[in-house]
Design an enzyme around this catalytic site. Structure first.
Site, PDB file in Angstrom:
ATOM      1  N   ALA A 182       0.916  -1.211  -0.010  1.00 33.56           N
ATOM      2  CA  ALA A 182       0.061   0.052  -0.125  1.00 33.56           C
ATOM      3  C   ALA A 182       0.886   1.303   0.100  1.00 33.56           C
ATOM      4  O   ALA A 182       2.051   1.206   0.208  1.00 33.56           O
ATOM      5  CB  ALA A 182      -0.884  -0.023   1.270  1.00 33.56           C
ATOM      6  N   LYS A 183       0.388   2.360  -0.235  1.00 32.52           N
ATOM      7  CA  LYS A 183       1.018   3.770  -0.231  1.00 32.52           C
ATOM      8  C   LYS A 183       0.005   4.762  -0.064  1.00 32.52           C
ATOM      9  O   LYS A 183      -1.043   4.728  -0.563  1.00 32.52           O
ATOM     10  CB  LYS A 183       2.094   3.855  -1.551  1.00 32.52           C
ATOM     11  CG  LYS A 183       3.108   4.716  -1.234  1.00 32.52           C
ATOM     12  CD  LYS A 183       4.334   4.091  -0.685  1.00 32.52           C
ATOM     13  CE  LYS A 183       5.313   5.038  -0.322  1.00 32.52           C
ATOM     14  NZ  LYS A 183       6.740   4.227   0.051  1.00 32.52           N
ATOM     15  N   GLY A 184       0.341   5.787   0.587  1.00 28.96           N
ATOM     16  CA  GLY A 184      -0.421   7.054   0.675  1.00 28.96           C
ATOM     17  C   GLY A 184       0.504   8.285   0.317  1.00 28.96           C
ATOM     18  O   GLY A 184       1.644   8.216   0.308  1.00 28.96           O
TER      19      GLY A 184
END
Ligand code: NAD
Length: 423
Positions: A111-113
């Site tokens: 995931a990444k934000g």
């Protein structure tokens, strides 16, 4: 290449990632039927983050959290605050996290934000308000069993502390395991800050042995003397390698007999950069790539090893401390020239590995000593790099392709065995 309606067909990071998956596809045999799982994110959330600025005006920022794949466990990946953040970049970074956690065989997805913002343009109070509002906007998809953020460019342990506090307020109790990279007194792990540089050294040491390159006396050039580069340089110097060249944002220094890394750290504390280090010669930034070296450690930025540089590099071994430092076409030249590259997804995975340990310690509320952390880190990194080396020999391919093969096999096997709901 990308038939996703919300991603433009531009030459962005997501397209680079897709090209990497296409390269691995021929090796995946029966799992190839599931490959589209890797070519689209499971979930991509775009949020509006309005905050009241210190002067009373209201500003809106755009934030993202992308969960690329959760087949092997909760999402794992950092949060970036940078003016260039966009969906394309966050999707690619989330996908590379899926590959990295699988390459290390950690029980996580990717995931990444991020938020499109220059964090230096905000006051500390504005930064805190931005972080807390962003956390509340993505709060329903993160959690210790769902998706666990961590620091990335422009964020730090303090920001992780605010995320943990905001998320915990919503839950009604303290949930330390919702983020990693926290301050140690808030449930962070010892050894986290040095973990990535340590992993670069450990993987480098293993591969150097295999290609019969003695570390003692080896000439090492390091780009970036931050978290990753300085610890890697320190450990190589400890192993009696000669750190002959270092480049950072202030310039490039060269000392053919090898630098005193402890003294350089003291210089850095005073001058905020390597330029002007007494005893070393200042050389041009371009010359850095062409000094005589056995090992090159790019540990600063992406897109540094170009075709031009790859053609002339004298290194026998490249250790990718940074994410994505080598262009795809330059990678082909390094392979042709017989230069061994330990790819980023293995080489710089020490940080996410100790993030995994942090999450485990938070779950158990039982904390390990730094010595224990380092022992466990070394064990996992050695296992991972040896598995990749073995796969590269069996499939007759580069270490990068082998790492992708192992990772994609693990992800797609999980997808296949879980089945497609509702069947
Ligand atoms: P950092 O901010 O601590 O250090 C960055 C270094 O790069 C500094 O020495 C800076 O001077 C140098 N630099 C910046 N611009 C430069 C330029 N134009 N030319 C040459 N040098 C320049 O960052 P870090 O944590 O050491 O991360 C370095 C790289 O490693 C990044 O690509 C990051 O994504 C990657 N990485 C870091 C971690 C981690 O745990 N810190 C984990 C995985 C990957």
């Amino acid at each position: 290449m990308s038939n996703l309606s919300y991603v433009p067909e531009s030459n962005g990071a997501w397209q680079t990632y897709l090209a990497q998956v296409d390269r691995v596809a021929p090796y995946l045999e029966h799992l190839k039927d599931y490959i589209n799982t890797l070519k689209r994110p499971k979930r991509a959330l775009i949020v509006d983050v309005p905050i009241v600025m210190d002067d009373g005006t209201i500003r809106h920022f755009e934030g993202y959290r992308v969960q690329h794949n959760l087949s092997r466990g909760p999402g794992k990946g950092g949060i970036r605050y940078h003016p260039d953040v966009d969906l394309n970049e966050v999707m690619a970074l989330s996908a590379w996290m899926t590959i990295k956690t699988a390459a290390l065989n950690l029980p996580f997805g990717g995931a990444k934000g991020g938020i499109r913002v220059d964090p230096r343009s905000l006051s500390p109070r504005e930064l805190e308000r931005l972080t807390r509002r962003y956390t509340s906007e993505i709060g329903h998809i993160i959690g210790p069993q769902k998706d666990i953020p961590a620091p990335d460019v422009g964020t730090n342990p303090n920001v992780m502390g605010w995320i943990m506090d905001t998320y915990s307020s919503g839950q009604g109790h303290t949930v330390t395991g919702v983020v990693t990279g926290k301050p140690v007194h808030l449930g962070g792990s010892l050894g986290r800050i040095k973990a990535t540089g340590r992993g670069v050294f450990i993987t480098g040491q293993q591969v150097a042995q295999k290609i019969k390159l003695p570390l003692e006396g080896a000439k090492v050039a390091v780009q970036g003397f931050g978290n990753v580069g300085s610890e890697a340089a320190y450990l190589f110097a400890n192993a009696k390698s000669k750190i002959v060249a270092i480049q950072d944002h202030t310039g490039t220094i060269f000392q053919p007999e090898g630098m005193d890394i402890e003294a350089l750290k003291l210089h850095l504390a005073e001058h905020q950069g390597v330029a002007g280090f007494v005893g070393a010669e200042a050389i041009s930034n371009d010359h850095f790539w062409y000094v005589e070296m056995d090992i090159l450690i790019p540990a600063a930025l992406e897109g540094q090893i170009t075709v031009e540089r790859a053609k002339k590099l004298s290194a026998k071994l490249v250790l990718e401390g940074a994410n994505g430092p080598t262009y795809l076409d330059a990678d082909d030249i390094l392979i042709e020239r017989g230069i061994t590259v330990v790819p980023d997804v293995i080489c710089n995975a020490g940080g996410v590995t100790v993030s995994y340990f942090e999450w485990v310690q938070d779950m158990a509320s039982l904390f390990w000593s730094e010595e224990e952390i380092n022992q466990r880190l070394d064990k996992l990194m050695i296992q991972a790099v040896n598995d990749v080396w073995k796969a590269a020999n069996e499939k007759v391919c580069s270490l990068r392709t082998a790492a992708y093969i192992l990772a994609c096999e693990r992800i797609l096997r999980a997808r296949k065995e879980r089945g497609i709901y509702p069947g």
